[in-house]
Design a protein around this motif. Structure first.
Motif, PDB file in Angstrom:
ATOM      1  N   ARG A  42       0.835  -1.179  -0.039  1.00 36.07           N
ATOM      2  CA  ARG A  42       0.183   0.204  -0.224  1.00 36.07           C
ATOM      3  C   ARG A  42       0.848   1.232  -0.006  1.00 36.07           C
ATOM      4  O   ARG A  42       0.483   2.119  -0.681  1.00 36.07           O
ATOM      5  CB  ARG A  42      -0.941  -0.054   1.234  1.00 36.07           C
ATOM      6  CG  ARG A  42      -2.033  -0.889   1.182  1.00 36.07           C
ATOM      7  CD  ARG A  42      -3.046  -0.790   2.287  1.00 36.07           C
ATOM      8  NE  ARG A  42      -4.156  -1.762   2.191  1.00 36.07           N
ATOM      9  CZ  ARG A  42      -5.380  -1.317   1.648  1.00 36.07           C
ATOM     10  NH1 ARG A  42      -5.487  -0.321   0.769  1.00 36.07           N
ATOM     11  NH2 ARG A  42      -6.377  -2.391   1.417  1.00 36.07           N
ATOM     12  N   LYS A  46       0.916   3.878  -2.955  1.00 36.35           N
ATOM     13  CA  LYS A  46       0.534   5.237  -2.709  1.00 36.35           C
ATOM     14  C   LYS A  46       1.749   6.284  -3.213  1.00 36.35           C
ATOM     15  O   LYS A  46       1.598   7.338  -3.756  1.00 36.35           O
ATOM     16  CB  LYS A  46       0.461   5.471  -1.170  1.00 36.35           C
ATOM     17  CG  LYS A  46      -0.094   6.988  -1.041  1.00 36.35           C
ATOM     18  CD  LYS A  46      -0.571   7.175   0.565  1.00 36.35           C
ATOM     19  CE  LYS A  46      -1.046   8.262   1.036  1.00 36.35           C
ATOM     20  NZ  LYS A  46      -1.161   8.423   2.490  1.00 36.35           N
ATOM     21  N   LEU A  50      -0.463   6.881  -6.443  1.00 41.39           N
ATOM     22  CA  LEU A  50      -1.628   7.650  -5.980  1.00 41.39           C
ATOM     23  C   LEU A  50      -1.166   9.007  -5.612  1.00 41.39           C
ATOM     24  O   LEU A  50      -1.499   9.482  -4.409  1.00 41.39           O
ATOM     25  CB  LEU A  50      -2.286   6.692  -4.920  1.00 41.39           C
ATOM     26  CG  LEU A  50      -2.828   5.517  -5.428  1.00 41.39           C
ATOM     27  CD1 LEU A  50      -3.267   4.706  -4.186  1.00 41.39           C
ATOM     28  CD2 LEU A  50      -3.663   5.382  -6.427  1.00 41.39           C
ATOM     29  N   LEU A  62      -4.487   2.591 -12.778  1.00 46.22           N
ATOM     30  CA  LEU A  62      -5.018   3.023 -11.875  1.00 46.22           C
ATOM     31  C   LEU A  62      -6.354   2.211 -11.380  1.00 46.22           C
ATOM     32  O   LEU A  62      -6.667   2.071 -10.151  1.00 46.22           O
ATOM     33  CB  LEU A  62      -5.511   4.566 -11.991  1.00 46.22           C
ATOM     34  CG  LEU A  62      -4.235   5.390 -12.095  1.00 46.22           C
ATOM     35  CD1 LEU A  62      -4.691   6.837 -12.408  1.00 46.22           C
ATOM     36  CD2 LEU A  62      -3.405   5.640 -10.686  1.00 46.22           C
ATOM     37  N   THR A  63      -7.101   1.955 -12.093  1.00 48.74           N
ATOM     38  CA  THR A  63      -8.254   1.144 -12.175  1.00 48.74           C
ATOM     39  C   THR A  63      -7.981  -0.100 -11.441  1.00 48.74           C
ATOM     40  O   THR A  63      -8.471  -0.592 -10.298  1.00 48.74           O
ATOM     41  CB  THR A  63      -9.127   0.794 -13.179  1.00 48.74           C
ATOM     42  OG1 THR A  63      -9.524   2.152 -13.837  1.00 48.74           O
ATOM     43  CG2 THR A  63     -10.325   0.012 -13.052  1.00 48.74           C
ATOM     44  N   SER A  64      -6.942  -0.991 -11.786  1.00 49.67           N
ATOM     45  CA  SER A  64      -6.511  -2.180 -11.538  1.00 49.67           C
ATOM     46  C   SER A  64      -5.916  -1.980  -9.977  1.00 49.67           C
ATOM     47  O   SER A  64      -6.094  -2.746  -8.883  1.00 49.67           O
ATOM     48  CB  SER A  64      -5.242  -2.599 -12.157  1.00 49.67           C
ATOM     49  OG  SER A  64      -5.746  -2.897 -13.468  1.00 49.67           O
ATOM     50  N   THR A  66      -7.040   0.333  -7.821  1.00 49.89           N
ATOM     51  CA  THR A  66      -8.244   0.453  -6.880  1.00 49.89           C
ATOM     52  C   THR A  66      -9.133  -0.881  -6.599  1.00 49.89           C
ATOM     53  O   THR A  66      -9.427  -1.073  -5.430  1.00 49.89           O
ATOM     54  CB  THR A  66      -9.489   1.481  -7.743  1.00 49.89           C
ATOM     55  OG1 THR A  66      -8.581   2.746  -8.158  1.00 49.89           O
ATOM     56  CG2 THR A  66     -10.341   1.753  -6.945  1.00 49.89           C
ATOM     57  N   LEU A  67      -8.957  -1.650  -7.666  1.00 43.03           N
ATOM     58  CA  LEU A  67      -9.701  -2.796  -7.457  1.00 43.03           C
ATOM     59  C   LEU A  67      -9.003  -3.844  -6.561  1.00 43.03           C
ATOM     60  O   LEU A  67      -9.551  -4.465  -5.594  1.00 43.03           O
ATOM     61  CB  LEU A  67      -9.915  -3.704  -8.779  1.00 43.03           C
ATOM     62  CG  LEU A  67     -10.906  -3.026  -9.737  1.00 43.03           C
ATOM     63  CD1 LEU A  67     -10.766  -3.969 -11.003  1.00 43.03           C
ATOM     64  CD2 LEU A  67     -12.418  -3.031  -9.351  1.00 43.03           C
ATOM     65  N   SER A  69      -7.050  -2.518  -4.109  1.00 41.03           N
ATOM     66  CA  SER A  69      -7.047  -2.331  -2.800  1.00 41.03           C
ATOM     67  C   SER A  69      -8.341  -2.405  -2.257  1.00 41.03           C
ATOM     68  O   SER A  69      -8.431  -2.805  -1.042  1.00 41.03           O
ATOM     69  CB  SER A  69      -6.706  -0.626  -2.880  1.00 41.03           C
ATOM     70  OG  SER A  69      -5.621  -0.218  -3.307  1.00 41.03           O
ATOM     71  N   GLN A  70      -9.485  -2.499  -2.695  1.00 41.41           N
ATOM     72  CA  GLN A  70     -10.800  -2.796  -2.576  1.00 41.41           C
ATOM     73  C   GLN A  70     -10.850  -4.163  -2.160  1.00 41.41           C
ATOM     74  O   GLN A  70     -11.391  -4.750  -0.987  1.00 41.41           O
ATOM     75  CB  GLN A  70     -11.646  -2.425  -3.708  1.00 41.41           C
ATOM     76  CG  GLN A  70     -12.066  -0.929  -3.829  1.00 41.41           C
ATOM     77  CD  GLN A  70     -13.247  -0.657  -4.834  1.00 41.41           C
ATOM     78  OE1 GLN A  70     -13.494  -1.832  -5.629  1.00 41.41           O
ATOM     79  NE2 GLN A  70     -13.687   0.582  -4.950  1.00 41.41           N
ATOM     80  N   GLU A  73      -8.920  -4.629   1.541  1.00 41.85           N
ATOM     81  CA  GLU A  73      -9.902  -4.430   2.401  1.00 41.85           C
ATOM     82  C   GLU A  73     -10.932  -5.261   2.867  1.00 41.85           C
ATOM     83  O   GLU A  73     -11.274  -5.129   4.220  1.00 41.85           O
ATOM     84  CB  GLU A  73     -10.568  -3.065   1.970  1.00 41.85           C
ATOM     85  CG  GLU A  73      -9.764  -1.643   1.942  1.00 41.85           C
ATOM     86  CD  GLU A  73     -10.474  -0.487   1.188  1.00 41.85           C
ATOM     87  OE1 GLU A  73     -11.804  -0.721   0.894  1.00 41.85           O
ATOM     88  OE2 GLU A  73     -10.051   0.659   1.184  1.00 41.85           O
TER      89      GLU A  73
END
Length: 389
Positions: A42, A46, A50, A62-64, A66-67, A69-70, A73
């Motif tokens: 992470r 970042k 990011l 960036l989409t990859s 985000t996915l 990271s989600q 979580e």
């Protein structure tokens, strides 16, 4: 991060398969190792992507991120279900596989973003190797379930056969883009006692499936042997990432040197008061002009105005360098694109024919042979038909 998640997936499978008896103390330790790797990942994402300096990064990458990271979580919730034995081993495995695939996809998208042929080639080799290692990890996970549950699972046995075959295909693509040192290390693993032990356990799993006689201890043995093999694969992965980072540093130094040399040359040309160096382009036969008109090297030299030759040569040298790099990059990108299309075609076949990935790949190969076409041509046709529909 991928390596630790793969270990966590295997550990949880032994734990769940044995109904919480085996690896009870191993589980929290592995959770801790994975969480430490997650913090590092992470932080790197970042700092590298990011922030305001990363606005040039392609949207798909960036989409990859985000996915991925989600997905990360959701790990704490998954772990709670595992510890309370509220999830089946297969569902747990499926969840980990989806999360790992999201992180592996970051490498694929990074290769697509890269504009340097040598770097892209290394990323393609790394992506395929990690994908092969992930398939080995999935086989380890399913084997741990099959041995530990002490009952016949035809679906698990069939899937393990698919994974064994799929590993061969992916590692072949890795060998295509790797260098001799990495290929030698791979061959050493193939000829090692670890691979022989894995093959023996595979045969044992087939035999035990037929007789429906398992013991939880075999699940632990399988996991330990499969883990040693994956750890050996991790050494090659380290070789790949080390070579990649070294090459990145080399390319950065080369770029800095080129900028410095060009700046010095530009200063010299400026001091020489060159009037209009761009005029030479109109007389250089290396550029297209009158159709079929050709000239000798001497004529070309004569046509170029000698007073501006140093600056003009700089332009031509840079243009040739760009063309050469573009050609090399195009070849690697073509292979990368073909891999994407073939993967898309396999997914479509899996959905329409209700088959696994290995069977889908076999269907593509049979269609290519019967139609006397290449694999990529058949894959393009399948994707095009679905897109039109």
């Amino acid at each position: 991060m991928i390596h630790q998640l793969q270990k966590e997936r295997g550990t949880t499978n032994v734990y769940l398969g044995s109904k919480g008896v085996a690896y009870k103390t191993n589980l929290p330790v592995q959770f801790k190792h994975t969480s430490e790797a997650e913090e590092q990942l992470r932080a790197l994402l970042k700092s590298k992507f990011l922030n305001n300096d990363a606005i040039h990064t392609q949207a798909r990458l960036l989409t990859s991120i985000t996915l991925a990271s989600q997905g990360l979580e959701q790990l704490p919730k998954l772990r709670k279900q595992i510890q309370k034995l509220q999830i089946t081993p297969l569902k747990s495995t499926d969840a980990y596989c989806r999360l790992i695939s999201k992180i592996i996809n970051l490498i694929f998208e990074a290769a697509d973003v890269s504009s340097d042929a040598s770097i892209t080639k290394m990323l393609v080799a790394l992506f395929n190797f990690i994908q092969g290692k992930e398939l080995a990890g999935q086989e380890r996970a399913l084997g741990a379930i099959g041995f530990s549950q002490q009952k016949h699972e035809p679906k698990i046995l069939s899937k393990m056969h698919e994974l064994e075959s799929a590993q061969h295909d992916v590692f072949e693509r890795f060998l295509e883009f790797s260098v001799s040192q990495e290929q030698t290390a791979w061959q050493a693993i193939q000829l090692s006692e670890l691979t022989k032990d894995i093959n023996k356990l595979r045969a044992m799993f087939n035999a035990l499936s037929a007789s429906n006689s398992y013991t939880p201890e075999l699940g632990e043995v399988w996991y330990e042997v499969a883990t040693k093999r994956i750890d050996a694969l991790q050494n090659i992965e380290t070789m790949l990432t080390t070579r990649l980072m070294e090459q990145v540093q080399v390319r950065i130094k080369e770029a800095d040197a080129e900028i410095s040399n060009h700046s010095l040359l530009m200063e010299k040309i400026s001091d020489d008061n060159a009037t209009d160096p761009g005029f030479n382009m109109l007389f250089d036969r290396r550029f297209s002009g009158l159709h079929s008109e050709e000239g000798s090297a001497a004529e070309q030299h004569h046509d170029v105005q000698s007073g501006h030759k140093s600056f003009y040569d700089l332009i031509c040298e840079q243009a040739n360098h760009i063309n050469q790099m573009s050609a090399e990059l195009e070849n690697v990108k073509r292979a990368l694109h073909e891999q994407k299309v073939i993967g898309r075609a396999k997914i479509l076949l899996m959905q329409s024919s209700n088959v696994g990935e290995h069977q889908a790949h076999q269907l593509l190969q049979k269609a290519a042979m019967s139609q006397n076409q290449s694999l990529i041509d058949v894959a393009n046709s399948i994707v095009a038909k679905v897109s039109k529909a």
